[in-house]
Design a protein around this motif. Structure first.
Motif: not given
Length: 131
Positions: A24-30, A71-81, A83-93
């Motif tokens: 739930f943490i390492i695999s989605p990021v990779f 489609k895969a990118l949307i799936h990753q962002m909304e369902l897989v990644l 929250l802390w990683f999504r917030l990290s992406l947002e902070r990095q613009n």
């Protein structure tokens, strides 16, 4: 209790924790980073062929394949990644959802000049380096 029983119990809990951590943490990021590399490669190839002012069938097919990447990118962002990683992406613009929207539009464009503009927009949203 016997030390073997304690070893089994501790091993079970450590294994369970490791599975949850990996699953739930390492695999989605990779997976996200791997998808981002595929998108960067496809954009590079499409841009190179659009500079020739002529797109062949393989390049058009690759451009159509951007829909699947979006489609895969949307799936990753909304369902897989997580929250802390999504917030990290947002902070990095870095805005993958906007990039996915641009990639959907890019997959339907057939003129090289417009393709180059959309490619730069996708790169900016995903913070990819242009070569």
């Amino acid at each position: 209790m016997d030390s073997v029983v304690w070893g089994i119990i501790v091993g079970f809990f450590l294994g369970s924790f490791g599975y949850i951590l990996i699953r739930f943490i390492i695999s989605p990021v990779f997976q996200y980073r791997k998808l981002k590399k595929k998108i960067a490669e496809d954009l590079k190839i499409i841009e190179r062929s659009s500079r020739k002012d002529r797109l062949n069938r393989a390049d058009l097919k690759r451009a159509d394949g951007l829909r699947l990447h979006a489609k895969a990118l949307i799936h990753q962002m909304e369902l897989v990644l997580p929250l802390w990683f999504r917030l990290s992406l947002e902070r990095q613009n870095e805005n993958p959802l906007e990039a996915a929207s641009e990639m959907m539009t890019l997959s339907g464009i057939r003129t090289p000049e417009h393709m180059e503009k959309r490619i730069e927009t996708v790169r900016r949203h995903l913070r990819l380096q242009s070569d």
